[in-house]
Scaffold this active site. Structure first.
Site, short mmCIF file in Angstrom:
data_model
loop_
_atom_site.label_atom_id
_atom_site.label_comp_id
_atom_site.label_asym_id
_atom_site.label_seq_id
_atom_site.Cartn_x
_atom_site.Cartn_y
_atom_site.Cartn_z
CE1 TYR A 156 39.10 -37.89 0.64
CE2 TYR A 156 41.40 -38.39 1.13
CZ TYR A 156 40.09 -38.81 0.95
OH TYR A 156 39.77 -40.14 1.11
CE LYS A 160 37.82 -38.90 3.90
NZ LYS A 160 36.61 -39.68 4.18
N1 LIG Z 1 38.95 -45.33 -2.62
C1 LIG Z 1 40.00 -45.04 -1.88
O1 LIG Z 1 41.18 -45.25 -2.26
C2 LIG Z 1 39.82 -44.45 -0.51
C3 LIG Z 1 40.93 -44.35 0.34
C4 LIG Z 1 40.76 -43.81 1.59
C5 LIG Z 1 39.52 -43.37 1.99
N2 LIG Z 1 38.46 -43.46 1.15
C6 LIG Z 1 37.18 -42.99 1.61
O2 LIG Z 1 36.20 -43.97 1.40
C7 LIG Z 1 34.93 -43.35 1.19
C8 LIG Z 1 34.26 -43.92 -0.07
O3 LIG Z 1 35.11 -43.76 -1.17
P1 LIG Z 1 34.84 -44.49 -2.58
O4 LIG Z 1 36.15 -44.65 -3.23
O5 LIG Z 1 33.93 -45.66 -2.37
O6 LIG Z 1 34.07 -43.34 -3.38
P2 LIG Z 1 32.60 -43.29 -4.05
O7 LIG Z 1 32.59 -42.01 -4.82
O8 LIG Z 1 32.32 -44.54 -4.78
O9 LIG Z 1 31.63 -43.16 -2.79
C9 LIG Z 1 31.33 -41.94 -2.17
C10 LIG Z 1 29.83 -41.78 -2.16
O10 LIG Z 1 29.49 -40.63 -1.38
C11 LIG Z 1 28.39 -40.00 -2.03
N3 LIG Z 1 28.31 -38.61 -1.60
C12 LIG Z 1 29.09 -37.57 -1.98
N4 LIG Z 1 28.70 -36.45 -1.37
C13 LIG Z 1 27.65 -36.79 -0.57
C14 LIG Z 1 26.82 -36.06 0.30
N5 LIG Z 1 26.98 -34.72 0.47
N6 LIG Z 1 25.84 -36.70 0.98
C15 LIG Z 1 25.66 -38.04 0.79
N7 LIG Z 1 26.40 -38.78 -0.05
C16 LIG Z 1 27.40 -38.16 -0.72
C17 LIG Z 1 28.68 -40.17 -3.51
O11 LIG Z 1 27.50 -40.00 -4.32
C18 LIG Z 1 29.24 -41.57 -3.56
O12 LIG Z 1 28.24 -42.53 -3.82
C19 LIG Z 1 35.19 -41.85 1.16
O13 LIG Z 1 34.96 -41.33 2.45
C20 LIG Z 1 36.66 -41.78 0.82
O14 LIG Z 1 37.24 -40.59 1.28
C21 LIG Z 1 38.58 -43.99 -0.10
#
Ligand SMILES: NC(=O)c1ccc[n+]([C@@H]2O[C@H](COP(=O)([O-])OP(=O)(O)OC[C@H]3O[C@@H](n4cnc5c(N)ncnc54)[C@H](O)[C@@H]3O)[C@@H](O)[C@H]2O)c1
Length: 263
Positions: A156, A160
């Site tokens: 991860y 990133k």
């Molecule tokens: N939540 C946090 O604290 C946080 C912090 C930093 C970065 N992020 C980043 O934000 C983004 C969203 O995170 P989130 O917390 O909303 O998670 P989430 O799981 O709700 O959203 C991620 C989505 O990506 C989809 N997905 C997974 N693999 C896929 C693929 N191969 N093709 C298409 N879709 C796919 C999943 O089905 C899901 O709906 C991610 O990139 C995550 O790394 C989140």
């Protein structure tokens, strides 16, 4: 409420919590939105919610790590709304914790395929459409963990960190196409996915909130607001940059104490 009037946004991971918030905000600001997700039911729920409120949205099934699927999603979005002007790369894989010694190679490869190759593949097919439309914007959702390492999360953190640099080079490659490319590095945002490893949202908010200068986790709406800024004309002179939406997490090596002090 029309900062994205006449824009068409393709949002990967658009069925997820951050992706869904971005889709809803973009639609409220006048964009036609394609919520694209590997989980079509989740994408449908987001698109239906937008349509019910009078916005323009379609749901697409998409695996960002698969070139055929990515091309189909870009084509379907362009066919539905006549063009593509904004791409937001939100999708990311959930990877188990482990070290180089313990983590199966398949997990490393899958994380990089989705988190890093995914945005590259999406750009491969979206860039020609955005160029054809006269230009636009790409926003990549990176992470605070692209700036800081965490033990046991090499796939991860590494994917990133690489996405931050991919963003800069994409910006160089496509400036002449009038395409701005930027990333957002969220801090800890309270979602199901991020909270799972800490035992749920309530526990996660308590445990992780105080790592941020602002003494709380972020919300999906706060990330969506940053994505709107970068995708809109408000950021017309902003490209090749990363916007930390992290409540001061990366700058701060410590904890906020219960009395509001620092340790
Ligand atoms: N939540 C946090 O604290 C946080 C912090 C930093 C970065 N992020 C980043 O934000 C983004 C969203 O995170 P989130 O917390 O909303 O998670 P989430 O799981 O709700 O959203 C991620 C989505 O990506 C989809 N997905 C997974 N693999 C896929 C693929 N191969 N093709 C298409 N879709 C796919 C999943 O089905 C899901 O709906 C991610 O990139 C995550 O790394 C989140």
């Amino acid at each position: 409420m029309s900062r994205l009037a006449s824009q068409v946004a393709l949002i990967t991971g658009g069925g997820g919590e951050i992706g869904g918030a971005i889709a809803r905000l973009f639609a409220r600001e006048g964009a036609a939105v394609a919520a694209a997700d590997i989980d079509l039911d989740k994408a449908r729920a987001v698109a239906d919610g937008i349509s019910t409120k009078g916005g323009k949205a379609v749901a697409l099934q998409l695996d960002v790590s698969d070139a055929t699927s990515a091309l189909a999603a870009v084509r379907t979005c362009a066919a539905a709304f006549g063009k593509v002007t904004i791409l937001v790369n939100v999708a990311a894989a959930v990877t188990p914790d482990g070290t180089a010694e313990t983590l199966p190679l398949e997990e490393w490869n899958r994380a990089l395929a989705v988190n890093l190759s995914g945005p590259f593949i999406m750009c491969k097919y979206a860039v020609p459409e955005i160029r054809k439309a006269g230009g636009g914007a790409i926003v990549n959702i990176a992470s605070q963990l692209g700036h800081l390492g965490v033990p046991g999360r090499a796939p991860y953190c590494t994917s990133k960190a690489a996405l931050l640099h991919l963003t800069r080079v994409l910006a160089m490659d496509h400036a002449r196409d009038n395409i701005r490319v930027n990333s957002i590095s969220p801090g800890f945002i309270l979602t199901e996915r991020s909270s799972k490893r800490v035992g749920g949202k309530a526990k996660a908010a308590k445990a992780n909130g105080r790592r941020h200068l602002l003494n709380r986790p972020g919300t999906v709406e706060e990330v969506a607001a940053a994505a709107l800024y970068l995708a809109s004309g408000d950021a017309s002179f902003v490209t090749a940059t990363d916007l930390l939406v992290d409540g001061g997490y990366v700058a701060f090596k410590g904890y906020v104490t219960p009395d509001g002090g620092f340790e």
